[in-house]
Design an enzyme around this catalytic site. Structure first.
Site, PDB file in Angstrom:
ATOM      1  N   GLY A 255      -4.532   1.463  -9.064  1.00 62.08           N
ATOM      2  CA  GLY A 255      -5.784   2.136  -8.748  1.00 62.08           C
ATOM      3  C   GLY A 255      -6.964   1.227  -8.506  1.00 62.08           C
TER       4      GLY A 255
ATOM      5  N   GLU B  19       0.325  -1.394 -11.641  1.00 62.35           N
ATOM      6  CA  GLU B  19       0.982  -0.763 -10.489  1.00 62.35           C
ATOM      7  C   GLU B  19       0.038  -0.689  -9.294  1.00 62.35           C
ATOM      8  OE1 GLU B  19       2.030   3.116 -11.960  1.00 62.35           O
ATOM      9  OE2 GLU B  19       3.061   2.290 -13.704  1.00 62.35           O
ATOM     10  N   PRO B  20      -0.430  -1.805  -8.789  1.00 58.45           N
ATOM     11  CA  PRO B  20      -1.383  -1.742  -7.681  1.00 58.45           C
ATOM     12  C   PRO B  20      -0.705  -1.526  -6.331  1.00 58.45           C
ATOM     13  CG  PRO B  20      -0.957  -4.020  -8.259  1.00 58.45           C
ATOM     14  CD  PRO B  20      -0.125  -3.179  -9.192  1.00 58.45           C
TER      15      PRO B  20
ATOM     16  N   ARG C  88      -6.474   8.976   6.578  1.00 61.16           N
ATOM     17  CA  ARG C  88      -7.464   8.899   5.496  1.00 61.16           C
ATOM     18  C   ARG C  88      -8.835   9.508   5.852  1.00 61.16           C
ATOM     19  NH1 ARG C  88      -9.224   5.106   3.152  1.00 61.16           N
ATOM     20  NH2 ARG C  88      -8.909   5.890   1.053  1.00 61.16           N
TER      21      ARG C  88
ATOM     22  N   TYR D  19      -9.608  12.539   3.402  1.00 63.19           N
ATOM     23  CA  TYR D  19     -10.511  12.224   2.279  1.00 63.19           C
ATOM     24  C   TYR D  19     -11.938  11.947   2.728  1.00 63.19           C
ATOM     25  CZ  TYR D  19      -5.848  10.681   0.679  1.00 63.19           C
ATOM     26  OH  TYR D  19      -4.513  10.578   0.398  1.00 63.19           O
TER      27      TYR D  19
ATOM     28  N   CYS E 190      -5.756  17.312  18.707  1.00 61.53           N
ATOM     29  CA  CYS E 190      -6.541  18.535  18.909  1.00 61.53           C
ATOM     30  C   CYS E 190      -6.974  19.145  17.584  1.00 61.53           C
ATOM     31  CB  CYS E 190      -5.720  19.532  19.728  1.00 61.53           C
ATOM     32  SG  CYS E 190      -5.379  18.857  21.357  1.00 61.53           S
ATOM     33  N   GLU E 191      -7.823  18.448  16.888  1.00 63.67           N
ATOM     34  CA  GLU E 191      -8.406  18.898  15.621  1.00 63.67           C
ATOM     35  C   GLU E 191      -9.784  18.254  15.542  1.00 63.67           C
ATOM     36  OE1 GLU E 191      -6.837  20.246  12.556  1.00 63.67           O
ATOM     37  OE2 GLU E 191      -4.763  20.270  13.225  1.00 63.67           O
TER      38      GLU E 191
HETATM   39  N1  LLP Z   1       1.007   4.190  -9.648  1.00 59.32           N
HETATM   40  C1  LLP Z   1       1.100   5.525  -9.490  1.00 59.32           C
HETATM   41  C2  LLP Z   1       1.873   6.316 -10.451  1.00 59.32           C
HETATM   42  C3  LLP Z   1       0.429   6.143  -8.417  1.00 59.32           C
HETATM   43  O1  LLP Z   1       0.498   7.464  -8.268  1.00 59.32           O
HETATM   44  C4  LLP Z   1      -0.311   5.356  -7.494  1.00 59.32           C
HETATM   45  C5  LLP Z   1      -1.006   5.963  -6.359  1.00 59.32           C
HETATM   46  C6  LLP Z   1      -0.344   3.971  -7.683  1.00 59.32           C
HETATM   47  C7  LLP Z   1       0.317   3.431  -8.786  1.00 59.32           C
HETATM   48  C8  LLP Z   1      -1.069   3.035  -6.753  1.00 59.32           C
HETATM   49  O2  LLP Z   1      -2.435   3.269  -6.672  1.00 59.32           O
HETATM   50  P1  LLP Z   1      -3.378   2.278  -5.851  1.00 59.32           P
HETATM   51  O3  LLP Z   1      -3.358   0.944  -6.552  1.00 59.32           O
HETATM   52  O4  LLP Z   1      -2.824   2.153  -4.480  1.00 59.32           O
HETATM   53  O5  LLP Z   1      -4.691   2.935  -5.847  1.00 59.32           O
HETATM   54  N2  LLP Z   1      -3.364   8.163  -0.159  1.00 59.32           N
HETATM   55  C9  LLP Z   1      -4.523   7.872  -0.975  1.00 59.32           C
HETATM   56  C10 LLP Z   1      -4.165   7.182  -2.265  1.00 59.32           C
HETATM   57  C11 LLP Z   1      -3.168   7.939  -3.097  1.00 59.32           C
HETATM   58  C12 LLP Z   1      -2.723   7.193  -4.312  1.00 59.32           C
HETATM   59  C13 LLP Z   1      -1.612   7.906  -5.001  1.00 59.32           C
HETATM   60  N3  LLP Z   1      -1.068   7.213  -6.143  1.00 59.32           N
HETATM   61  C14 LLP Z   1      -5.533   7.103  -0.158  1.00 59.32           C
HETATM   62  O6  LLP Z   1      -5.260   6.814   1.007  1.00 59.32           O
HETATM   63  O7  LLP Z   1      -6.632   6.805  -0.620  1.00 59.32           O
END
Ligand code: LLP
Length: 421
Positions: A246, A283-284, A322, A326, A351-352
């Site tokens: 995250g 978990e990045p 994205r 979002y 077409c949106e």
């Molecule tokens: N671990 C778990 C259990 C997760 O669900 C996620 C992301 C991550 C790690 C990795 O998170 P990150 O480091 O990438 O923020 N599609 C969205 C982001 C959805 C993230 C879902 N889970 C976007 O484009 O902003």
């Protein structure tokens, strides 16, 4: 040897580059059409190395969240840099294993893992299946029993923490579908202790969401995980603790702490909590790849309507979802000169009305090509073929040269499949 400048930059003539290689020349060398994603594999590797340095000498695993970008060239690059993987499906697990990530560095998350996915993960002997409910623990135990194996599991905890992020990507609060809530932890522990031959609880984890730009909620969540870990570890040793991913990136409008700061913070917390015998897992996804991928598009049409300048490009919401999903704003710049001058509304062909990338300074005359920045994470992996548009091409750059190309399947394949349906 002079260290090369990595990542997206502009050369003296204003051309968009990776290091000193012009993106337009890389697209030409790859012999593909736009829209095309380009990734700088060296910058991605360097990103993983910076993060790893943030852990100092602490035992750790960087479990790359494959959902951010599952391209083999990227997962292989990160595996070579020592990373593990966080996967959320059997297919992602197969990519991680196929790309050379050791099974012992892979964790699997997901609220609705199917039986065959659980069985595959148990048989592959991954580091841990991160269970998201008490009910799922029963299913994992049943799969383990039928395989005659003991499943290595962890709890994905829901710490009940709010974050300042888009509602779609906040996952650790009380209304989220994710994780085991505090009140259910005693039941979850009982489920594990009742199935000693089927389940082995090796870790505790949490992931509160994506695009974190502050350390406080991360710390609050980590403390919750530590509290439970201390209680459990005192009589039944754990192997690891995961504070999730995250870590946010700067999309050009809001700075984010470097990911290594989150790592260093986690290491300090484990020491304070006397849990430093455990391996620290993170978990990045986004922070490893987001800034090191771009989407290059061609301007199909410019139009002026009253005072409004429009630029229609050949990349749409099907290629990069994205902004539509979002309201995310990605910087869009001319490919061959630095951004300047009046703003143009950049839109795609779909077409949106939500197929709209916002207003960007593109100059007095519309450019021929544009580069959409920070598209390395959740770009291609969320792409679709909506409107009969083929998936985009991908170009992987190493040492300022094209190292690999994944060409678009083209629309003919789509036409054939649709007619066969
Ligand atoms: N671990 C778990 C259990 C997760 O669900 C996620 C992301 C991550 C790690 C990795 O998170 P990150 O480091 O990438 O923020 N599609 C969205 C982001 C959805 C993230 C879902 N889970 C976007 O484009 O902003």
């Amino acid at each position: 040897m002079v260290a090369r400048v990595l990542g997206f930059r502009r050369d003296a003539q204003g051309h968009a580059c990776f290091g000193s290689a012009r993106l337009s020349e890389l697209v030409a060398a790859a012999q593909i059409e736009t829209p095309a994603y380009l990734y700088d594999l060296d910058a991605i590797r360097a990103e993983a190395e910076h993060l790893s340095a943030g852990f100092g000498s602490a035992r750790h695993v960087i479990a790359y969240a494959v959902k951010a970008n599952s391209a083999g060239s990227i997962v292989r690059t990160l595996a070579e840099a020592g990373a593990g993987a966080d996967v959320v499906s059997k297919a992602e697990l197969q990519v991680a294993l196929g790309a050379g990530v050791p099974a012992g560095k892979i964790v699997m998350s997901g609220v609705a893992k199917k039986d065959d996915e659980i069985e595959f993960a148990i048989a592959a002997e991954i580091h841990a299946i991160q269970a998201e409910s008490v009910e799922e623990l029963a299913r994992i135990a049943a799969r383990a029993r039928s395989l005659g194996r003991r499943a290595r599991i962890a709890f994905r905890l829901n710490p009940g923490v709010e974050i300042d992020s888009h509602a779609h990507v906040a996952t650790g609060h009380d209304r989220a579908k994710f994780g085991i809530a505090k009140i259910d932890v005693p039941r979850a522990l009982a489920a594990v202790d009742d199935a000693p031959n089927e389940l082995s609880l090796v870790g505790l984890s949490a992931h509160i969401g994506s695009m974190l730009t502050a350390l406080d909620p991360y710390r609050a969540s980590a403390l919750h995980v530590c509290e439970l870990a201390r209680a459990r570890h005192a009589h039944k040793p754990l192997e690891y603790i995961s504070f999730g991913g995250g870590f946010g990136i700067d999309y050009g409008n809001r700075p984010a702490p470097p990911p290594a700061e989150f790592a260093a913070h986690g290491v300090r917390l484990l020491a304070e909590q006397r849990l430093d015998a455990l391996t620290l897992v993170v978990e990045p996804g986004r922070s490893l790849v987001g800034a090191h991928g771009v989407l290059v598009a061609t301007v199909v049409q410019a139009k002026q309507s009253g005072a409004q300048r429009w630029v229609m490009i050949d990349a749409g919401m099907n290629d990069l979802l994205r902004p539509a999903l979002y309201a995310a704003k990605h910087r869009i710049e001319p490919l061959e000169r630095a951004p300047s001058g009046p703003e143009w509304r950049v839109v795609g062909p779909v077409c949106e009305s939500s197929d709209d990338f916002g207003a960007h300074a593109l100059g007095d005359a519309a450019p021929q090509g544009v580069v959409i920045r920070d598209a390395g994470a959740y770009g291609f992996t969320m792409a679709s073929e909506y409107n009969g548009r083929a998936l985009p091409s991908e170009v992987f750059v190493r040492d300022e040269r094209v190292a690999a190309v994944s060409a678009s399947p083209g629309s003919a394949a789509w036409v054939k499949r649709r007619l066969e349906a």
